[in-house]
Design a protein around this motif. Sequence first.
Motif, PDB file in Angstrom:
ATOM      1  N   ASN A   1       0.853  -1.192   0.000  1.00 36.85           N
ATOM      2  CA  ASN A   1       0.000   0.000   0.000  1.00 36.85           C
ATOM      3  C   ASN A   1       0.887   1.239   0.000  1.00 36.85           C
ATOM      4  O   ASN A   1       2.042   1.182   0.439  1.00 36.85           O
ATOM      5  CB  ASN A   1      -0.911   0.006   1.227  1.00 36.85           C
ATOM      6  N   PRO A   2       0.387   2.372  -0.473  1.00 40.24           N
ATOM      7  CA  PRO A   2       1.191   3.604  -0.465  1.00 40.24           C
ATOM      8  C   PRO A   2       1.702   3.926   0.938  1.00 40.24           C
ATOM      9  O   PRO A   2       0.953   3.876   1.917  1.00 40.24           O
ATOM     10  CB  PRO A   2       0.190   4.668  -0.950  1.00 40.24           C
ATOM     11  N   GLY A   3       2.979   4.218   1.020  1.00 44.31           N
ATOM     12  CA  GLY A   3       3.589   4.574   2.298  1.00 44.31           C
ATOM     13  C   GLY A   3       4.081   3.404   3.120  1.00 44.31           C
ATOM     14  O   GLY A   3       4.752   3.605   4.131  1.00 44.31           O
ATOM     15  N   TRP A   4       3.756   2.167   2.710  1.00 43.80           N
ATOM     16  CA  TRP A   4       4.232   1.003   3.446  1.00 43.80           C
ATOM     17  C   TRP A   4       5.652   0.645   3.010  1.00 43.80           C
ATOM     18  O   TRP A   4       6.063   0.929   1.874  1.00 43.80           O
ATOM     19  CB  TRP A   4       3.331  -0.200   3.205  1.00 43.80           C
ATOM     20  N   SER A   5       6.384   0.010   3.913  1.00 44.65           N
ATOM     21  CA  SER A   5       7.727  -0.479   3.580  1.00 44.65           C
ATOM     22  C   SER A   5       7.997  -1.718   4.425  1.00 44.65           C
ATOM     23  O   SER A   5       8.058  -1.639   5.654  1.00 44.65           O
ATOM     24  CB  SER A   5       8.792   0.585   3.858  1.00 44.65           C
ATOM     25  N   GLU A   6       8.137  -2.870   3.749  1.00 51.03           N
ATOM     26  CA  GLU A   6       8.353  -4.145   4.438  1.00 51.03           C
ATOM     27  C   GLU A   6       9.457  -4.925   3.737  1.00 51.03           C
ATOM     28  O   GLU A   6       9.782  -4.659   2.584  1.00 51.03           O
ATOM     29  CB  GLU A   6       7.069  -4.989   4.443  1.00 51.03           C
ATOM     30  N   ILE A   7      10.019  -5.876   4.479  1.00 57.25           N
ATOM     31  CA  ILE A   7      11.009  -6.768   3.890  1.00 57.25           C
ATOM     32  C   ILE A   7      10.978  -8.100   4.646  1.00 57.25           C
ATOM     33  O   ILE A   7      10.711  -8.135   5.858  1.00 57.25           O
ATOM     34  CB  ILE A   7      12.429  -6.150   3.938  1.00 57.25           C
ATOM     35  N   ASP A   8      11.224  -9.179   3.931  1.00 57.02           N
ATOM     36  CA  ASP A   8      11.316 -10.504   4.544  1.00 57.02           C
ATOM     37  C   ASP A   8      12.624 -10.573   5.343  1.00 57.02           C
ATOM     38  O   ASP A   8      13.708 -10.433   4.772  1.00 57.02           O
ATOM     39  CB  ASP A   8      11.299 -11.570   3.449  1.00 57.02           C
ATOM     40  N   PRO A   9      12.566 -10.781   6.660  1.00 55.22           N
ATOM     41  CA  PRO A   9      13.807 -10.831   7.456  1.00 55.22           C
ATOM     42  C   PRO A   9      14.780 -11.909   6.990  1.00 55.22           C
ATOM     43  O   PRO A   9      16.003 -11.758   7.159  1.00 55.22           O
ATOM     44  CB  PRO A   9      13.304 -11.133   8.873  1.00 55.22           C
ATOM     45  N   LEU A  10      14.269 -12.998   6.404  1.00 50.65           N
ATOM     46  CA  LEU A  10      15.155 -14.054   5.928  1.00 50.65           C
ATOM     47  C   LEU A  10      16.075 -13.570   4.814  1.00 50.65           C
ATOM     48  O   LEU A  10      17.167 -14.113   4.621  1.00 50.65           O
ATOM     49  CB  LEU A  10      14.342 -15.259   5.458  1.00 50.65           C
ATOM     50  N   VAL A  11      15.637 -12.540   4.077  1.00 48.05           N
ATOM     51  CA  VAL A  11      16.501 -11.939   3.053  1.00 48.05           C
ATOM     52  C   VAL A  11      17.767 -11.381   3.705  1.00 48.05           C
ATOM     53  O   VAL A  11      18.884 -11.559   3.197  1.00 48.05           O
ATOM     54  CB  VAL A  11      15.746 -10.824   2.293  1.00 48.05           C
ATOM     55  N   LEU A  12      17.605 -10.702   4.832  1.00 51.31           N
ATOM     56  CA  LEU A  12      18.756 -10.114   5.531  1.00 51.31           C
ATOM     57  C   LEU A  12      19.695 -11.199   6.047  1.00 51.31           C
ATOM     58  O   LEU A  12      20.923 -11.067   5.952  1.00 51.31           O
ATOM     59  CB  LEU A  12      18.273  -9.239   6.687  1.00 51.31           C
TER      60      LEU A  12
END
Length: 512
Positions: free
Chosen positions: A41-52
């Motif tokens: 959604n506009p303004g959201w920012s997420e990432i899969d922790p497993l990527v890190l």
Amino acid sequence: MTETLLAIDCGSQSIRALLFTPDGTLLSKVQKPITEYRSENPGWSEIDPLVLWELLGRCCRELWECGEDPAAVKAMSVTTQRGTQIAVDERGIPLRPAITWMDERIEDRQKPLPLLWRTIFGAAGLSRSIMSVRSECEVNWIAVNQPDIWKKTYKFLQVSGYLNYKLTELFRDSSGAQVGYVPYDYKKQQWAGPSHFLWKLFSFKPSHLPELVEPGKPIGKLSAEAAQHTGLPEGLPVVSAAADKACEVVGCGATDATVGCLSYGTRATATIHSPKYFEVERPLPAYAGGLPRMFTPESSVILGYWMVNWFKEEFGHPEQEKAKKIGSPVEVFFDDLLNSTPPGSHGLTLLPKWGRDNGRSTPVKGAIIGFGDVHTRGHIYRAIIEGITLELRRGLKKIERKSGEKIKILRVSGGGSQSDAIMQITADIFALPTERPHTFETAGLGAAIAASVGVGIHPDFDHAMQAMTRQNEVFQPDPKTVQLYRKLFKYVYLPMPARLAPLNKAIRRIVG
């Protein structure tokens, strides 16, 4: 065999594995970009922790593939971006994507506070700020919108807490890494006591929080699974460091409030190391420092050098092509762009308010004023750099007044510090000698310093900082340019927010 210290620096744009010697020399580095952010959604920012976690392992393994010896590593520490939150189950498995510090979602559906607390906050003039804090809190959003996930949540961790768990299988994190909407007593540098008002604001229970370990103390030992993932020896000591901005101050060698520390990263910050707790702008606290019982009161430009990268991606293709053609660092050509434009950018002035401002649910609008037919790409780029630096000057002046100590010198870290032109602009705007540390990887160096203390390579932080930090170059302010920036700061930059406020309100009313 040369003893080494491994620092993992997980920032917003990349993750790095950095090998330092006990004298602070950067021996080797592997860096991987973090590109997997998503926004449903506009303004959201997420990432899969497993990527890190996967990127961390790849960085470490490439160090050994490049010829470095994992057996020479005596300890490791982790420093990470701040305020990115991860909900995990009892086995440390993420229950949903991490909500990053850049996320702008809000949730206004909160239970009313008890009358006593509403009265206290109202009398202190903090009612609106408290409402914003509650609506912006990641835990509160999950509890309202994903109650099933919240019920399954065993621990709620910072990125540092998550990576430390993956390394040691222990739910422990640094007391110097707790930044964000969590029930943390910043003054005491520990979780808030049972009667603290923060428990009324957030949906946390004490059991959701990891054990805290002060910087320079052991978190645990590398597990067998983490050893296989990283190529490091099982049982390697993992030492508590701090958040990236706090580690940068340590890596700059700043031990007191007379040294102003600027960080030119995605979030640009100005801070000092202070033994005294004070708040620069309420309700924002003074964050814990990278040294035990020290504080880093801070002023920031939330998407500071993100703006610089935005310009490079949108308007910097000629410089990128030149750099690619001759195999030179691209920063050299952007310095040419800055040096071809005069101080003050022929009147082009930028207010660097991108994204939500501190403690406000409504985003503050940025602006560029003073356009004319003389202006080029170079003027826009210089106006961005000058605007960020002018805002940091405003913040550091406030920090200086509240600390009661005169700042005598600046030290600059982060990617922007690699630019000679940016360093000179900084010296001129602040009218102070401006030093560049011997490595711009000061967050990683700060983490390595903590690791060295944790395993006794250096007896304490004072000895470690003396041995491992030093300054490389000093940029002196130019008196004529200092006067120009003083006038721009006083008569143009400082009045801009108030003058633009009615227009920003109209923009929000008309287009949202």
